[in-house]
Design an enzyme around this catalytic site. Structure first.
Site, PDB file in Angstrom:
ATOM      1  N   ARG A 179       1.007  -1.288   0.073  1.00 13.73           N
ATOM      2  CA  ARG A 179      -0.091  -0.048  -0.161  1.00 13.73           C
ATOM      3  C   ARG A 179       0.905   1.000   0.058  1.00 13.73           C
ATOM      4  O   ARG A 179       1.959   1.204   0.777  1.00 13.73           O
ATOM      5  CB  ARG A 179      -0.816  -0.015   1.280  1.00 13.73           C
ATOM      6  CG  ARG A 179      -1.658   1.201   1.661  1.00 13.73           C
ATOM      7  CD  ARG A 179      -2.856   1.231   0.665  1.00 13.73           C
ATOM      8  NE  ARG A 179      -3.476   2.589   0.891  1.00 13.73           N
ATOM      9  CZ  ARG A 179      -4.162   3.241  -0.151  1.00 13.73           C
ATOM     10  NH1 ARG A 179      -4.238   2.896  -1.264  1.00 13.73           N
ATOM     11  NH2 ARG A 179      -4.931   4.495   0.051  1.00 13.73           N
ATOM     12  N   CYS A 184      -1.473  12.242   5.644  1.00 19.05           N
ATOM     13  CA  CYS A 184      -2.436  13.079   5.759  1.00 19.05           C
ATOM     14  C   CYS A 184      -2.942  13.352   7.138  1.00 19.05           C
ATOM     15  O   CYS A 184      -3.395  12.557   7.704  1.00 19.05           O
ATOM     16  CB  CYS A 184      -4.109  12.225   5.159  1.00 19.05           C
ATOM     17  SG  CYS A 184      -5.545  13.478   5.221  1.00 19.05           S
ATOM     18  N   CYS A 197      -8.630   8.726   4.300  1.00 22.29           N
ATOM     19  CA  CYS A 197      -7.279   8.351   4.536  1.00 22.29           C
ATOM     20  C   CYS A 197      -7.064   7.463   5.818  1.00 22.29           C
ATOM     21  O   CYS A 197      -6.413   6.483   5.863  1.00 22.29           O
ATOM     22  CB  CYS A 197      -6.402   9.583   4.641  1.00 22.29           C
ATOM     23  SG  CYS A 197      -6.535  10.474   3.148  1.00 22.29           S
ATOM     24  N   GLY A 227      -1.442  16.045   1.248  1.00 22.04           N
ATOM     25  CA  GLY A 227      -2.362  16.695   0.503  1.00 22.04           C
ATOM     26  C   GLY A 227      -2.029  16.623  -1.176  1.00 22.04           C
ATOM     27  O   GLY A 227      -1.942  17.399  -1.917  1.00 22.04           O
ATOM     28  N   ARG A 228      -1.607  15.129  -1.551  1.00 22.26           N
ATOM     29  CA  ARG A 228      -1.414  14.894  -2.567  1.00 22.26           C
ATOM     30  C   ARG A 228      -0.105  15.746  -3.188  1.00 22.26           C
ATOM     31  O   ARG A 228       0.052  16.109  -4.116  1.00 22.26           O
ATOM     32  CB  ARG A 228      -2.409  15.055  -3.745  1.00 22.26           C
ATOM     33  CG  ARG A 228      -3.370  14.038  -3.494  1.00 22.26           C
ATOM     34  CD  ARG A 228      -4.304  13.697  -4.761  1.00 22.26           C
ATOM     35  NE  ARG A 228      -4.997  12.373  -4.471  1.00 22.26           N
ATOM     36  CZ  ARG A 228      -6.040  12.388  -3.920  1.00 22.26           C
ATOM     37  NH1 ARG A 228      -6.718  13.372  -3.421  1.00 22.26           N
ATOM     38  NH2 ARG A 228      -6.571  11.131  -3.598  1.00 22.26           N
ATOM     39  N   ARG A 262       1.656  14.495  -6.624  1.00 22.15           N
ATOM     40  CA  ARG A 262       2.751  13.447  -6.339  1.00 22.15           C
ATOM     41  C   ARG A 262       3.584  12.810  -7.276  1.00 22.15           C
ATOM     42  O   ARG A 262       3.211  12.525  -8.424  1.00 22.15           O
ATOM     43  CB  ARG A 262       1.859  12.394  -5.614  1.00 22.15           C
ATOM     44  CG  ARG A 262       1.313  12.748  -4.217  1.00 22.15           C
ATOM     45  CD  ARG A 262       0.535  11.682  -3.825  1.00 22.15           C
ATOM     46  NE  ARG A 262      -0.717  11.319  -4.665  1.00 22.15           N
ATOM     47  CZ  ARG A 262      -1.574  10.551  -3.996  1.00 22.15           C
ATOM     48  NH1 ARG A 262      -1.410   9.772  -2.938  1.00 22.15           N
ATOM     49  NH2 ARG A 262      -2.459  10.340  -4.991  1.00 22.15           N
ATOM     50  N   LYS A 288      -1.271   5.046  -9.773  1.00 19.07           N
ATOM     51  CA  LYS A 288      -0.433   4.462  -8.983  1.00 19.07           C
ATOM     52  C   LYS A 288       0.116   3.285  -9.594  1.00 19.07           C
ATOM     53  O   LYS A 288       1.464   2.917  -9.529  1.00 19.07           O
ATOM     54  CB  LYS A 288      -1.027   4.118  -7.400  1.00 19.07           C
ATOM     55  CG  LYS A 288      -1.278   5.272  -6.738  1.00 19.07           C
ATOM     56  CD  LYS A 288      -1.338   4.831  -5.122  1.00 19.07           C
ATOM     57  CE  LYS A 288      -1.795   6.080  -4.149  1.00 19.07           C
ATOM     58  NZ  LYS A 288      -2.331   5.508  -3.194  1.00 19.07           N
TER      59      LYS A 288
HETATM   60  N1  GTP Z   1      -5.129  18.550  -2.179  1.00 19.91           N
HETATM   61  C1  GTP Z   1      -5.771  17.856  -1.455  1.00 19.91           C
HETATM   62  N2  GTP Z   1      -5.350  16.891  -1.126  1.00 19.91           N
HETATM   63  C2  GTP Z   1      -6.271  15.829  -0.025  1.00 19.91           C
HETATM   64  C3  GTP Z   1      -7.615  16.206  -0.039  1.00 19.91           C
HETATM   65  N3  GTP Z   1      -8.066  15.273   0.887  1.00 19.91           N
HETATM   66  C4  GTP Z   1      -7.298  14.269   0.924  1.00 19.91           C
HETATM   67  N4  GTP Z   1      -6.081  14.667   0.354  1.00 19.91           N
HETATM   68  C5  GTP Z   1      -4.797  14.191   0.403  1.00 19.91           C
HETATM   69  O1  GTP Z   1      -5.025  12.799  -0.636  1.00 19.91           O
HETATM   70  C6  GTP Z   1      -3.782  11.833  -0.217  1.00 19.91           C
HETATM   71  C7  GTP Z   1      -4.594  10.486  -0.094  1.00 19.91           C
HETATM   72  O2  GTP Z   1      -4.026   9.671  -1.036  1.00 19.91           O
HETATM   73  P1  GTP Z   1      -4.111   8.254  -1.133  1.00 19.91           P
HETATM   74  O3  GTP Z   1      -5.053   7.552   0.030  1.00 19.91           O
HETATM   75  O4  GTP Z   1      -2.607   7.978  -0.985  1.00 19.91           O
HETATM   76  O5  GTP Z   1      -4.327   7.747  -2.445  1.00 19.91           O
HETATM   77  P2  GTP Z   1      -5.394   7.923  -3.513  1.00 19.91           P
HETATM   78  O6  GTP Z   1      -4.805   8.718  -4.459  1.00 19.91           O
HETATM   79  O7  GTP Z   1      -6.832   8.323  -3.066  1.00 19.91           O
HETATM   80  O8  GTP Z   1      -5.729   6.452  -4.239  1.00 19.91           O
HETATM   81  P3  GTP Z   1      -5.976   4.990  -3.474  1.00 19.91           P
HETATM   82  O9  GTP Z   1      -4.826   4.198  -3.419  1.00 19.91           O
HETATM   83  O10 GTP Z   1      -7.035   4.533  -4.160  1.00 19.91           O
HETATM   84  O11 GTP Z   1      -6.584   5.570  -1.879  1.00 19.91           O
HETATM   85  C8  GTP Z   1      -3.321  12.360   1.064  1.00 19.91           C
HETATM   86  O12 GTP Z   1      -2.034  12.749   0.898  1.00 19.91           O
HETATM   87  C9  GTP Z   1      -4.328  13.378   1.537  1.00 19.91           C
HETATM   88  O13 GTP Z   1      -3.562  14.273   2.273  1.00 19.91           O
HETATM   89  C10 GTP Z   1      -8.281  17.441  -0.640  1.00 19.91           C
HETATM   90  O14 GTP Z   1      -9.045  17.863  -0.395  1.00 19.91           O
HETATM   91  N5  GTP Z   1      -7.196  18.061  -1.201  1.00 19.91           N
HETATM   92 ZN    ZN Z   2      -7.059  12.270   4.055  1.00 20.99          ZN
END
Ligand code: GTP
Ligand code: ZN
Length: 329
Positions: A179, A184, A197, A227-228, A262, A288
């Protein structure tokens, strides 16, 4: 070198600075209703703008920060100028993102203070995870699994420390369940309901523990890409814009930031340092899978991950599905 002196609008302390032009991202330029919009076609591209008068530091901040849009509705009109130093400009926007500040710079200002020379190429080491190495490892029993080991990674030129949690006994004949979890703080630590998350992190650890019980093993990479990749403060700025009605993607764009910043080079490098070439990836995000495969890893299976849905994050999950390409029901 070749590029001009750039003063970051958000963190500059040179209060007397004044500049004819600002460097911002095209996404932000659109929000600022750039007069010649054609220049702002690619959201992540750098755009050089000028207004009727030179920008003071306060003007530059107002142009950069959407939180000030309501207070200063009459910004502009701005026009785009020709940009002859694309690579340097792109590197500057990228540096701002990595530093977690708003991507906006005063260009060749009067009274800028002391400048530090930097070249566009200096960024490559940061982005590609070249300097990354394993610095230490230790046994770490966790709630989900007693048999776990934490491995810490560091890079010479980056303060962000990434970790991997290896659950169960490593086996050469069975690809691990992996994973990639991006940091977050709000979801992982504070139990935020705005995203999924926290439950995804718990769910991944539980699934890896199950895997270990049935003779397999799991590896969770905890990547410091809040935050991505836009950083905590910029994510919270995006949350503020979301409260005004913008979805995840639009909120980032209003800040002049990409909605997905990212890069998974770091993750690929961590897996390589752990001697992992084949893996099963727990994710709903096809990007990913593609990113790891592009780095030469073999993803033998994509294992769907349960989204931690709740009434507060319904719109966030719908945006992931409809605008970001996540494979969600
Ligand atoms: N910019 C931004 N980032 C967010 C927001 N909500 C959550 N995040 C970020 O999104 C990221 C979550 O990504 P992951 O769960 O790793 O991956 P994913 O791209 O959603 O894909 P999965 O592997 O399917 O979960 C974390 O770094 C959070 O901080 C938002 O509203 N804005
Ligand atoms: Zn989150």
């Amino acid at each position: 070198m070749g590029g001009p002196t750039l003063l970051p609008a958000e963190t500059a302390i040179a209060n007397e600075a004044q500049a004819d032009r600002l460097l911002i991202s095209a996404a932000r330029a659109v929000t600022l209703k750039l007069a010649n919009q054609r220049e702002a076609a690619t959201p992540d591209a750098p755009v050089l703008i000028h207004g009727a008068d030179p920008f003071t530091l306060a003007d530059a901040r107002a142009a950069a920060d959407p939180a000030l849009d309501l207070a200063n509705p009459l910004k502009g009109p701005f026009r785009a100028d020709r940009l002859d130093w694309q690579a340097e400009a792109q590197a500057a926007l990228e540096l701002a993102r990595i530093a977690g500040i708003l991507p906006a710079f005063m260009v060749d200002p009067d009274n800028p203070g002391e400048a530090q020379p930097i070249e566009a190429g200096d960024l490559a080491a940061l982005q590609l995870g070249h300097g990354l190495r394993i610095v230490t490892r230790a046994r770490l029993p966790v709630a989900a699994a007693l048999d776990a080991e934490i491995v810490a990674f560091r890079s010479t030129d980056d303060l962000r420390e990434h970790v991997a949690l290896v659950i169960g006994e490593r086996r050469a004949d069975r690809p691990p369940l992996v994973r990639l979890h991006s940091e977050c703080l709000t979801g992982d630590v504070l139990g935020s309901l705005k995203c999924d998350c926290g439950p995804q992190l718990d769910g991944a650890l539980a699934q890896m523990a199950q895997e270990a019980e049935s003779g397999g093993w799991g590896v969770l990479l905890y990547l410091r890409q809040e935050g991505r990749g836009i950083g905590l403060v910029n994510k919270l700025r995006a949350y503020r814009l979301q409260d005004q009605g913008h979805d995840t993607v639009d909120a980032n764009q209003r800040l002049g930031l990409p909605d997905e910043a990212r890069d998974f080079h770091t993750a690929a490098r961590m897996l390589a340092l752990l001697d992992i070439a084949d893996l099963r990836l727990l994710t709903n995000n096809p990007r990913k899978v593609a990113a790891l495969e592009a780095q030469g890893l073999s993803v033998t299976e994509r294992v769907p991950h349960a989204p931690g849905a709740n009434p507060q994050n319904a719109r966030y999950l719908a945006t992931k599905r409809d605008r970001s390409g996540h494979l969600l029901p």
